[in-house]
Write an enzyme that holds these catalytic residues in place. Structure first.
Site, PDB file in Angstrom:
ATOM      1  N   SER A 184     107.933 -43.081  92.352  1.00 32.60           N
ATOM      2  CA  SER A 184     107.161 -42.210  91.472  1.00 32.60           C
ATOM      3  C   SER A 184     106.262 -43.083  90.612  1.00 32.60           C
ATOM      4  CB  SER A 184     108.088 -41.373  90.589  1.00 32.60           C
ATOM      5  OG  SER A 184     107.324 -40.524  89.766  1.00 32.60           O
TER       6      SER A 184
ATOM      7  N   SER B 227     103.705 -32.053  87.263  1.00 34.88           N
ATOM      8  CA  SER B 227     102.787 -31.443  86.284  1.00 34.88           C
ATOM      9  C   SER B 227     101.516 -30.877  86.919  1.00 34.88           C
ATOM     10  CB  SER B 227     102.431 -32.436  85.161  1.00 34.88           C
ATOM     11  OG  SER B 227     103.552 -32.653  84.337  1.00 34.88           O
TER      12      SER B 227
ATOM     13  N   LEU C 150     100.308 -28.090  86.452  1.00 35.10           N
ATOM     14  CA  LEU C 150      99.587 -27.300  85.445  1.00 35.10           C
ATOM     15  C   LEU C 150      99.290 -28.144  84.200  1.00 35.10           C
ATOM     16  CD1 LEU C 150     101.553 -23.903  85.691  1.00 35.10           C
ATOM     17  CD2 LEU C 150      99.321 -24.478  86.680  1.00 35.10           C
ATOM     18  N   ALA C 151      99.357 -29.463  84.334  1.00 41.05           N
ATOM     19  CA  ALA C 151      99.114 -30.374  83.202  1.00 41.05           C
ATOM     20  C   ALA C 151      99.933 -29.928  81.986  1.00 41.05           C
ATOM     21  CB  ALA C 151      97.623 -30.446  82.871  1.00 41.05           C
TER      22      ALA C 151
ATOM     23  N   GLU D 241     105.161 -15.347  88.346  1.00 41.32           N
ATOM     24  CA  GLU D 241     103.704 -15.487  88.463  1.00 41.32           C
ATOM     25  C   GLU D 241     103.347 -16.683  89.361  1.00 41.32           C
ATOM     26  OE1 GLU D 241     101.797 -16.128  84.684  1.00 41.32           O
ATOM     27  OE2 GLU D 241      99.789 -15.959  85.545  1.00 41.32           O
TER      28      GLU D 241
ATOM     29  N   TYR E  39     116.483 -37.061  82.515  1.00 35.88           N
ATOM     30  CA  TYR E  39     116.199 -35.733  81.953  1.00 35.88           C
ATOM     31  C   TYR E  39     117.376 -35.278  81.085  1.00 35.88           C
ATOM     32  CZ  TYR E  39     112.356 -35.440  85.380  1.00 35.88           C
ATOM     33  OH  TYR E  39     111.229 -35.685  86.125  1.00 35.88           O
TER      34      TYR E  39
HETATM   35  P1  NDP Z   1     103.709 -28.043  84.857  1.00 40.95           P
HETATM   36  O1  NDP Z   1     102.530 -28.896  84.598  1.00 40.95           O
HETATM   37  O2  NDP Z   1     103.542 -26.973  85.872  1.00 40.95           O
HETATM   38  O3  NDP Z   1     104.194 -27.432  83.469  1.00 40.95           O
HETATM   39  C1  NDP Z   1     105.232 -26.500  83.430  1.00 40.95           C
HETATM   40  C2  NDP Z   1     105.228 -25.807  82.089  1.00 40.95           C
HETATM   41  O4  NDP Z   1     104.029 -25.048  81.916  1.00 40.95           O
HETATM   42  C3  NDP Z   1     106.362 -24.801  81.954  1.00 40.95           C
HETATM   43  O5  NDP Z   1     107.578 -25.381  81.606  1.00 40.95           O
HETATM   44  C4  NDP Z   1     105.798 -23.850  80.920  1.00 40.95           C
HETATM   45  O6  NDP Z   1     105.857 -24.491  79.647  1.00 40.95           O
HETATM   46  C5  NDP Z   1     104.329 -23.781  81.345  1.00 40.95           C
HETATM   47  N1  NDP Z   1     104.100 -22.759  82.379  1.00 40.95           N
HETATM   48  C6  NDP Z   1     104.473 -22.795  83.688  1.00 40.95           C
HETATM   49  N2  NDP Z   1     104.050 -21.700  84.332  1.00 40.95           N
HETATM   50  C7  NDP Z   1     103.399 -20.949  83.427  1.00 40.95           C
HETATM   51  C8  NDP Z   1     102.728 -19.712  83.515  1.00 40.95           C
HETATM   52  N3  NDP Z   1     102.649 -19.046  84.655  1.00 40.95           N
HETATM   53  N4  NDP Z   1     102.159 -19.226  82.377  1.00 40.95           N
HETATM   54  C9  NDP Z   1     102.215 -19.899  81.218  1.00 40.95           C
HETATM   55  N5  NDP Z   1     102.843 -21.084  81.077  1.00 40.95           N
HETATM   56  C10 NDP Z   1     103.423 -21.614  82.186  1.00 40.95           C
HETATM   57  O7  NDP Z   1     104.936 -28.905  85.406  1.00 40.95           O
HETATM   58  P2  NDP Z   1     105.944 -29.903  84.643  1.00 40.95           P
HETATM   59  O8  NDP Z   1     105.224 -30.788  83.709  1.00 40.95           O
HETATM   60  O9  NDP Z   1     107.068 -29.093  84.129  1.00 40.95           O
HETATM   61  O10 NDP Z   1     106.433 -30.770  85.871  1.00 40.95           O
HETATM   62  C11 NDP Z   1     107.099 -30.126  86.958  1.00 40.95           C
HETATM   63  C12 NDP Z   1     108.236 -31.015  87.436  1.00 40.95           C
HETATM   64  O11 NDP Z   1     107.712 -32.260  87.880  1.00 40.95           O
HETATM   65  C13 NDP Z   1     109.256 -31.417  86.374  1.00 40.95           C
HETATM   66  O12 NDP Z   1     110.211 -30.426  86.112  1.00 40.95           O
HETATM   67  C14 NDP Z   1     109.884 -32.627  87.017  1.00 40.95           C
HETATM   68  O13 NDP Z   1     110.791 -32.229  88.017  1.00 40.95           O
HETATM   69  C15 NDP Z   1     108.681 -33.289  87.654  1.00 40.95           C
HETATM   70  N6  NDP Z   1     108.107 -34.337  86.796  1.00 40.95           N
HETATM   71  C16 NDP Z   1     108.179 -35.629  87.251  1.00 40.95           C
HETATM   72  C17 NDP Z   1     107.665 -36.665  86.530  1.00 40.95           C
HETATM   73  C18 NDP Z   1     107.744 -38.051  87.069  1.00 40.95           C
HETATM   74  O14 NDP Z   1     107.458 -39.010  86.349  1.00 40.95           O
HETATM   75  N7  NDP Z   1     108.147 -38.227  88.312  1.00 40.95           N
HETATM   76  C19 NDP Z   1     107.039 -36.446  85.204  1.00 40.95           C
HETATM   77  C20 NDP Z   1     106.985 -35.052  84.812  1.00 40.95           C
HETATM   78  C21 NDP Z   1     107.488 -34.059  85.603  1.00 40.95           C
HETATM   79  P3  NDP Z   1     106.218 -23.733  78.270  1.00 40.95           P
HETATM   80  O15 NDP Z   1     107.686 -23.766  78.152  1.00 40.95           O
HETATM   81  O16 NDP Z   1     105.533 -24.573  77.258  1.00 40.95           O
HETATM   82  O17 NDP Z   1     105.708 -22.313  78.366  1.00 40.95           O
END
Ligand code: NDP
Length: 335
Positions: free
Chosen positions: A158, A214, A216-217, A303, A60
């Site tokens: 993972s 992810s 929330l995709a 939220e 990261y």
């Molecule tokens: P999400 O699918 O939950 O996406 C998060 C993103 O969605 C935020 O950064 C923000 O993006 C948007 N968001 C979140 N909450 C809201 C809300 N209430 N309203 C509007 N927009 C919102 O999760 P991530 O994809 O970030 O994944 C979470 C964690 O999982 C990562 O941080 C990491 O630790 C892990 N991960 C692990 C992976 C692996 O291969 N092992 C791969 C990917 C993630 P925006 O800034 O665009 O608003």
């Protein structure tokens, strides 16, 4: 399941470790999208809401994300037994021994993460992907040794296949090594097969825990991409995230967005926001130990954390209504 203040805590698989049902990760955001001061605000909001698990990885922002998280933790002065911090090994650098799951890279990645995160041990350490160029026995032994040395408490995988996870357990049993405790898969309304079908035996056979990514995709399940345009400041706008932009606003997203529109109505009817409905849906699966949330703004953390209190609103009838909209339930083959 345990409750403490307003958070729910679940066992990480069959282990005794209690992990908050909602946790917090730094992918995309820390070191790329937001400042260290903003990262600090978000982590404090999450911690104050009861989040006890902060997720990270060597890849990261090429280590910068762990440096930021380490600074925040150090400055906060939180009791070490009040939080869990993780790292993941696989993509460390470009040179041959800076990536993969060889004993050399696993051990060196652990040492480097400890330094960046400024902690004496990692609570969780994940193999970020399977490595076809390293025998599973070599990786299991390296992880098991790190645990024996006290540098890691629990290790996991993972995006490993069920077969690879089973193989790691077989090797661990054969040589009396510590097996993986948890897997970090993607799981959300649009991505279900692995968690609901492929891993189904592992929950009982080896007591697998899951730390979901992810949920929330990447934001698609918040409705923010429904117009077909990436909103200002969203991750889809970041340089180098073109591959993700395509998934969020490209042709691939169109059918999903139609479903998101109907899911919005369901959320509204039960008095939830769409992100809360989507996160709550993930948590309704009893095989989910924790859903890793991500956020770039304080309002998002606030939220999302309210999902815990709102869970009772997601009744079986609501789940059924969601299922009808999604129409993508993966089928288990039963003879
Ligand atoms: P999400 O699918 O939950 O996406 C998060 C993103 O969605 C935020 O950064 C923000 O993006 C948007 N968001 C979140 N909450 C809201 C809300 N209430 N309203 C509007 N927009 C919102 O999760 P991530 O994809 O970030 O994944 C979470 C964690 O999982 C990562 O941080 C990491 O630790 C892990 N991960 C692990 C992976 C692996 O291969 N092992 C791969 C990917 C993630 P925006 O800034 O665009 O608003």
């Amino acid at each position: 399941m345990t409750r403490y203040n307003n958070m729910e805590y679940r066992r990480l698989g069959k282990s005794g470790l209690q992990v908050s049902a909602l946790s917090f990760g730094s992918w995309v955001t820390f070191g790329k999208q937001i400042s260290e001061a903003d990262a600090e605000k978000l982590m404090h909001l999450a911690y104050d809401a009861g989040v006890n698990f902060f997720d990270n990885a060597e890849v990261y922002a090429r280590g910068q994300s762990e440096i930021i998280m380490g600074n925040v933790i150090q400055k906060a002065g939180w009791e070490r037994d009040s939080y869990l911090v993780s790292s993941k090994v696989f993509w460390g650098g470009d040179k041959p021994n800076q990536k993969g799951l060889s004993r050399k890279h696993v051990v060196e990645a652990c040492h480097a993460a400890l330094k960046r995160l400024q902690v004496e041990y990692l609570d969780l350490f994940f193999c970020h992907r399977p490595d076809v160029n390293t025998p599973i026995e070599e990786t299991v032994r390296a992880m098991s040794d790190l645990i024996t040395q006290g540098k890691v408490l629990y290790w996991g995988t993972s995006e490993w296949s069920a077969q690879e996870i089973q193989a790691a357990h077989t090797v661990a049993r054969q040589y009396n090594l510590v097996p993986p405790t948890m897997e970090q898969p993607q799981y959300n309304m649009f991505h279900r097969e692995r968690v609901e079908v492929e891993y189904s035996r592992l929950y009982t056979d080896v007591g697998l825990g899951t730390t979901i990514w992810s949920p929330l995709a990447s934001g698609l399940l918040t409705g923010k991409y429904n117009s077909g345009v990436a909103p200002k400041g969203s991750r889809a706008e970041i340089d180098g995230m073109g591959w993700l932009r395509e998934k969020l606003v490209g042709d691939e997203a169109k059918e999903k967005v139609e479903k998101v529109n109907i899911l919005s109505e369901i959320a509204h009817e039960v008095g939830l926001s769409l992100p809360q409905l989507a996160l709550g849906w993930v948590l309704k699966n009893p095989h989910v130990s924790t859903a890793l949330t991500g956020a770039s703004r304080p309002e998002q953390v606030k939220e999302n954390m309210q999902t815990i209190a709102a869970l009772p609103k997601i009744t079986e009838e609501v789940m059924q209504a969601i299922e009808e909209v999604l129409a993508n339930k993966p089928q288990m083959i039963v003879f």
